[in-house]
Design a protein around this motif. Structure first.
Motif, PDB file in Angstrom:
ATOM      1  N   ASP A  40       1.742   3.277  -3.678  1.00  0.00           N
ATOM      2  CA  ASP A  40       0.909   4.358  -4.209  1.00  0.00           C
ATOM      3  C   ASP A  40       0.314   5.208  -3.098  1.00  0.00           C
ATOM      4  O   ASP A  40      -0.578   6.013  -3.334  1.00  0.00           O
ATOM      5  N   GLY A  41       0.774   5.006  -1.877  1.00  0.00           N
ATOM      6  CA  GLY A  41       0.237   5.764  -0.753  1.00  0.00           C
ATOM      7  C   GLY A  41       1.129   6.954  -0.440  1.00  0.00           C
ATOM      8  O   GLY A  41       1.863   7.441  -1.298  1.00  0.00           O
ATOM      9  N   PHE A  42       1.043   7.419   0.778  1.00  0.00           N
ATOM     10  CA  PHE A  42       1.901   8.517   1.214  1.00  0.00           C
ATOM     11  C   PHE A  42       3.230   7.902   1.643  1.00  0.00           C
ATOM     12  O   PHE A  42       3.297   7.169   2.625  1.00  0.00           O
ATOM     13  N   ARG A  73       6.481   9.472   2.067  1.00  0.00           N
ATOM     14  CA  ARG A  73       7.573  10.402   2.373  1.00  0.00           C
ATOM     15  C   ARG A  73       8.637   9.780   3.283  1.00  0.00           C
ATOM     16  O   ARG A  73       9.823  10.115   3.173  1.00  0.00           O
ATOM     17  N   PHE A  82      13.305  13.598  -2.039  1.00  0.00           N
ATOM     18  CA  PHE A  82      14.238  14.495  -1.337  1.00  0.00           C
ATOM     19  C   PHE A  82      15.230  13.743  -0.466  1.00  0.00           C
ATOM     20  O   PHE A  82      16.309  14.255  -0.146  1.00  0.00           O
ATOM     21  N   GLU A 118      18.950  13.348  -1.917  1.00  0.00           N
ATOM     22  CA  GLU A 118      19.863  14.474  -1.719  1.00  0.00           C
ATOM     23  C   GLU A 118      20.158  14.689  -0.229  1.00  0.00           C
ATOM     24  O   GLU A 118      21.293  14.964   0.156  1.00  0.00           O
ATOM     25  N   LEU A 119      19.120  14.546   0.599  1.00  0.00           N
ATOM     26  CA  LEU A 119      19.323  14.743   2.039  1.00  0.00           C
ATOM     27  C   LEU A 119      20.338  13.735   2.582  1.00  0.00           C
ATOM     28  O   LEU A 119      21.202  14.081   3.402  1.00  0.00           O
ATOM     29  N   SER A 153       0.815  -1.215   0.000  1.00  0.00           N
ATOM     30  CA  SER A 153       0.000   0.000   0.000  1.00  0.00           C
ATOM     31  C   SER A 153       0.846   1.261   0.000  1.00  0.00           C
ATOM     32  O   SER A 153       0.357   2.347  -0.315  1.00  0.00           O
ATOM     33  N   ALA A 154       2.114   1.128   0.385  1.00  0.00           N
ATOM     34  CA  ALA A 154       2.978   2.311   0.443  1.00  0.00           C
ATOM     35  C   ALA A 154       3.362   2.793  -0.955  1.00  0.00           C
ATOM     36  O   ALA A 154       3.588   3.974  -1.173  1.00  0.00           O
ATOM     37  N   LEU A 208      16.053  22.171   0.568  1.00  0.00           N
ATOM     38  CA  LEU A 208      17.234  21.459   0.063  1.00  0.00           C
ATOM     39  C   LEU A 208      17.856  22.156  -1.144  1.00  0.00           C
ATOM     40  O   LEU A 208      19.035  21.954  -1.434  1.00  0.00           O
ATOM     41  N   LEU A 237      14.937  10.638   8.791  1.00  0.00           N
ATOM     42  CA  LEU A 237      14.660  10.737   7.354  1.00  0.00           C
ATOM     43  C   LEU A 237      15.916  10.326   6.598  1.00  0.00           C
ATOM     44  O   LEU A 237      15.860   9.758   5.516  1.00  0.00           O
ATOM     45  N   ASP A 252       6.747  10.676  -2.818  1.00  0.00           N
ATOM     46  CA  ASP A 252       6.970  11.714  -1.803  1.00  0.00           C
ATOM     47  C   ASP A 252       8.368  11.715  -1.200  1.00  0.00           C
ATOM     48  O   ASP A 252       8.662  12.566  -0.369  1.00  0.00           O
ATOM     49  N   ARG A 308      -6.977   6.684  -0.838  1.00  0.00           N
ATOM     50  CA  ARG A 308      -7.768   5.511  -1.196  1.00  0.00           C
ATOM     51  C   ARG A 308      -8.905   5.229  -0.233  1.00  0.00           C
ATOM     52  O   ARG A 308      -9.981   4.812  -0.628  1.00  0.00           O
TER      53      ARG A 308
END
Lengths: 326, 737
Positions: free
Chosen positions: A141-143, A145, A307, A310-311, A138-139, B734, A240, A304, B656
């Protein structure tokens, strides 16, 4: 939450013999397992409480390294004088994780087996290949980040959440386990499994095996180490991106580097590519950046989390700058 | 008010503080009633659709399970009248279990009741709910208004002023959904005594809660009692009652025993409100000196499918700056989310992020200092209402703040100020909040044991309302604080205001003062008219009470008689004063608002994109502070929340099934101590005597307004990146190195 049986083990042999062929879990600090049981993600039939096992010592290993019992609490390990002196990267990694209350409970063995914070793994109403093999991810196509950019597969992009394990994989720890067939050791670099098509298999532990202790090799004379963690807020949050580095300097030349990354991989991410780029190179920003590019070369972004690539590079560069400062 | 008060405006420790830190303050969920049962709510796992089938047969056979309630087996509940003015406003107007429709993820679809919490929880896991699901509409990418504007403020001709303006700005800002997350979660214990219902609650408005309960459950108001003595904060999500309260009530009625229903943290993100998303387009027209000629503000705001909740972002636009041509219009768009609800500084908090950011962008565009551009557009009157302000000292707030913060040291060039590896950025913003007063009734009793008791059905959210009562009474009687007992949070008492809109303090003060005076007057009459009294035959007009003693005008308090001795003359248990007060007539003649200014310094480490707040100063023109300690606490707490809004907070819905995926404290990021530097706050002491005789306004919300734009302006100054959609994330920064 479901009903389960509970038993307490007083020694390793009893612990190993207590576990049933399936549906058993060892519980130590409980900071991951109890949480997931409340969410119905983990549904063990039997909990074997190993808090009474005599595995809570930190002692010198014969080779000049350190032997750390599986039941040593994260707080005790982080504040241990030998750890702070010999492996600053490990102490820093531990103290950057969780909160004091959690670190007081969490153990060395448990931390190595910490489960992901993926939102979708933690909710039984979503498909998740790690929780329910074959149900889908589910991740994807989910959120996503907070998800991984290294070591991902089309079946799973969940991030390994541990800070401690990142330092340990950089240090080249060895994990000692005991099972019904006896004791054996596993280099930490061989311990974790990439998700591939079986993200439910996270490591090479056989069913019923228990981690008894971890050893760290002796630090090189001129080695310096550092852990740097980036996240949204300044404390009490998963990474992160993070970097664990151990560098041996000969003048301004790097004779050896050990590099691992956290927050970006599906497993604690050792980077031989970065190490290779650094070995023999001058300690310079240009070379650090080259190593960072090498470390993230295979990275794959999702909607998402682009970044993070690069981070992670910047985090590694800063960690290398810090550790090579005169 | 006493001429030289020993309590008003001082640093007074909360009178309920010891109880709270020693566990002696009972919160709603903590009452342990005899034979109490536990209810565990089941939230829908779809974001839109209908319930096809509920199978509770397995759950009902489990040990200790008493009932499984859902739309197919519960009594009819009614919709409330839904009026804020009449104090009968619900959080969500649709009663629970009304029908088989699902409007948002987490909507309660069933309640499992058992004899223990654990058994209810276990059984809840065995209730099978089958749905006919649709894909919910939770996206904010496309917001297309279908209904006429919910709010519209207009003066002048904004279109032609915009087209002829020599300087133009056209920018769009966004604020995300935020979730209140007070420490104490929602909970209700319902218990019936024949046909009378008692609800133990955590409520910012016990009277409102009682009134809505009566309407939803079809009872007389007199048959409902709501008790909420101590509250672990609310930030707005406890202003109006939510469905779990009625679920507890009907379960308790059905089972004829008390039922407790608490809302777990995960459901605090779905069924008890949130601050809605806003998209705000601002078009400014100005002359070359930065003087505004046109201000156009268009707001798009999602609400739920079942309620038209308006987060009024158009209201501040009409009064904040001087401008002849203003148009502010706001549209609602219905989405598959729970009903939003006021969150600290509703309307003005998202609104000022946009307005104050736009003013900063105007300042940058014209190379005018951000403080100066605001002074050039200073509103000397409320041009929207065409009324003078009751008391406005915003100019002094700007000036004091700029001076104390060292604003003149600010080099306006982006990225020009550094400290070690870090780049410093300085930003500022205006803050403002309306000052209002509602109705309140207070009873004050001078008692034979030498104590004074006050009672009122308002409540203390955790902000210090108990202490305000004690201070006003102490100020007027001289009775020390430790001899004053304040009873709040119970609808059995005289009706008081909801604790919202920063109105409670200003509302209750006049009623406390007058009720105290009335009780004292009764006492003085007893003193003058009772034979054997030391003041027999003295005209009561020549008597007064000071330091808790009755004495003749002109004589010292020490020469007087302690008030219990006066009561003893007639063997009285006590003497009461009870007074009801209303909004002052001045409210119709003056525009009443608090103002202030935030000054913020950020430190930015560009190589690792690390942003932190390094300094903060807020100056508040908020009338007279009744208690300096709790006032300061409110402002500093609001700044912390403002840092959260600026840098961390966002509730994220899965497209969803409409689930807030970060519905816990590990994934919903709020500031921790390590994120917050030393904060400073200065109160300008300008009492607003048109609001009440003490000149006091509320200050719960003002501190949060403007914070986020102070941060993003500082971020721009440090980095050159203008973040127009909150929160400021690492990924925004960034690109700077």
């Amino acid at each position: 939450m479901y009903e389960f049986q509970y038993t307490k083990a007083n020694d390793v042999g009893q612990a190993v013999s207590s576990v049933a062929p399936s549906g058993s879990k060892f519980v130590a600090g409980g900071t991951t397992l109890i949480d997931l049981m409340k969410l119905d993600v983990e549904r063990p039939k039997l909990l074997v409480d190993i808090n009474g096992l005599p595995l809570d010592r930190i002692e010198p290993a014969g080779d000049g390294g350190l032997k750390i019992g599986a039941m040593v609490r994260n707080s005790d390990l982080a504040h241990d004088e030998k750890v702070q002196r010999m492996y600053p990267v490990l102490s820093q990694a531990l103290l950057s994780g969780a909160s004091p209350q959690l670190r007081n409970m969490a153990t060395t063995g448990g931390n190595l087996l910490q489960r992901t914070r993926c939102y979708y793994f933690r909710d039984v109403n979503y498909p998740c290949n790690k929780r329910t093999p074959g149900s889908g991810c589910s991740a994807m196509d989910g959120f996503n980040r907070i998800h991984a950019v290294l070591g991902t597969s089309q079946h799973c992009i969940a991030t390994h959440p541990s800070d401690m394990a990142v330092a340990m994989i950089a240090l080249g720890a060895t994990i000692f386990v005991t099972g019904s067939k006896g004791e054996h050791s596993i280099p930490i670099t061989k311990f974790y499994l990439l998700p591939g098509s079986t993200p439910d298999h996270e490591n090479v532990l056989a069913p019923g095996e228990i981690i008894t202790h971890v050893t760290l090799p002796p630090p090189a004379q001129n080695a310096k180490s550092h852990y740097l963690k980036r996240r949204d807020r300044a404390s009490y949050e998963f990474a992160l991106a993070s970097a664990a580095v151990i560098v041996e300097l000969d003048g301004r030349k790097i004779s050896k580097a050990q590099v691992a990354m956290g927050g970006v991989g599906t497993i604690p991410w050792r980077s031989p590519e970065a190490e290779h780029a650094l070995a023999g190179a001058e300690a310079s920003e240009r070379n650090f950046r080259r190593a960072a590019e090498a470390a993230l070369r295979g990275a794959k972004a999702h909607k998402d989390n682009g970044f993070k690539i690069e981070l992670a590079k910047r985090t590694l560069v800063r960690a290398l700058q810090t550790v090579t400062q005169a | 008010m006493a001429e030289k008060s020993t309590v008003i405006g001082k640093e007074i420790t909360r009178i309920d503080g010891i109880l709270k830190v020693t566990g002696g303050a009972p919160y709603g969920v903590e009452y342990a009633l005899e034979n109490m049962a536990w209810g565990v709510g089941i939230g829908s796992t779809i974001g839109a659709g209908r319930i096809a089938r509920i199978d509770s047969s397995e759950a009902e056979k489990m040990p200790g399970v008493l009932a499984v309630l859902h739309h197919g087996n519960t009594e009819k509940l009614f919709r409330p009248a839904n009026s804020f003015e009449e104090m009968s406003r619900p959080g969500e107007s649709r009663p629970p279990f009304e029908d088989d429709q699902v409007y948002y993820y987490g909507q309660f679809v069933a309640l499992v009741v058992a004899d223990t919490f654990e058994r209810a929880q276990a059984a809840a896991g065995r209730v099978v709910v089958k749905y006919d699901a649709r894909t919910p509409d939770v996206s904010t990418a496309e917001l297309t208004p279908k209904d006429p504007p919910a709010v519209k403020n207009e003066r002048g001709d904004v279109e032609s002023a915009l087209s002829s303006a020599p300087v133009k700005l056209d920018v769009t800002y966004e604020t995300p959904v935020e979730t209140h997350n007070p420490m104490e979660m929602h909970a209700t214990i319902a218990t019936w005594n024949k046909d009378k219902l008692t609800l133990y609650e955590t409520s910012q408005g016990v009277v409102n809660h009682r009134n809505v309960a009566a309407e939803v459950l079809n009872l007389q108001r007199e048959s409902v009692q709501v008790i909420s003595r101590f509250i672990g904060s609310g930030f707005g999500c406890k202003l109006f009652p939510w469905p779990h309260s009625w679920m507890a009530a009907i379960a308790s009625k059905k089972l004829a025993r008390p039922v407790k229903v608490s809302v777990p943290r995960s459901m605090m993100f779905t069924t008890v409100g949130h601050r809605p998303f806003t998209r705000q387009r601002i078009q400014l027209g100005a002359d070359k000196d930065g003087k505004l000629t046109a201000f156009h503000h268009e707001i798009l705001q999602p609400t739920s499918m079942v309620d038209d909740y308006v987060e009024n972002c158009a209201e501040a636009t009409s009064m904040l700056y001087a401008c002849p041509n203003v148009r502010a219009v706001q549209y609602l768009i219905h989405k598959n989310i729970g009903t939003p609800t006021p969150m600290r500084g509703p309307g003005r908090t998202p609104s000022l992020f946009a307005i104050e950011s736009a003013m900063d962008e105007l300042a940058v565009k014209l190379n005018i200092d951000p403080v100066e551009v605001r002074i050039r557009n200073y509103a000397e009157m409320d041009e929207g209402k065409k009324m003078p302000f009751s008391s406005k000292h915003l100019r002094e707030a700007y000036q004091t703040g700029a001076e104390k913060f060292g604003w003149s040291q600010r080099n306006p060039k982006v990225g020009s100020m550094t400290k070690g590896k870090e780049i410093l950025g300085l930003g500022m913003a205006t803050c403002t909040w309306p000052a209002t007063r509602h109705n309140a009734e207070v009873r004050v009793s001078l008692l034979a044991d030498g104590t004074v008791r006050a009672s009122c059905a308002t409540q203390d959210v955790g902000t210090g309302t108990y202490t305000v009562f004690a201070e006003i009474i102490s100020d007027r009687t001289g009775v020390p604080l430790d001899k004053i007992r304040v009873q709040l949070g119970d609808t059995a008492m005289p009706p008081g205001p909801t604790s919202g809109g920063s109105a409670a303090t200003a509302t209750v003060i006049p009623a406390i003062a007058q009720a105290t005076d009335q009780a004292v007057q009764s006492l003085l009459k007893v003193a003058a008219l009772t034979s054997g009294s030391p003041f027999e035959k003295v005209d009561p007009k020549n008597l007064k009470m000071t330091g808790g003693r009755v004495h003749k005008e002109g004589d010292s308090a020490e020469s007087g008689t302690p008030f219990p001795d006066i009561l003893k003359l007639r063997d009285l248990s006590g003497l009461d004063g009870q007074v009801k007060t209303e909004a002052p007539p001045e409210a119709k003649q003056f525009s009443m608002h608090s103002f202030g200014a935030h000054f913020c310094e950020v430190a930015f480490d560009p190589e690792i994109a690390r942003l932190r707040i390094s300094r903060w100063l807020t100056v508040i023109d908020g009338g007279r502070m009744i208690n300096m300690k709790t006032s300061r606490n409110q402002i500093l707490g609001a700044i912390v929340m403002g840092v959260g809004m600026a840098m961390f907070e966002e509730t994220i819905y899965d497209h969803r099934n409409g689930k807030p995926v970060n519905n816990n404290f590990a994934d919903y990021i709020v500031p921790v101590n390590a994120d917050i530097p030393d904060l400073d706050c200065i109160f300008l002491d300008f009492p607003d005597n048109k609001l009440n005789e003490y000149g006091a306004r509320g200050i719960g919300e003002i501190g949060l307004t403007g914070c986020a734009s102070a941060v993003t302006s500082a971020v721009y100054h440090a980095t050159g990146v203008r973040v127009r959609g909150l929160p400021v994330r690492i990924e925004n920064l960034l690109k700077t190195a």
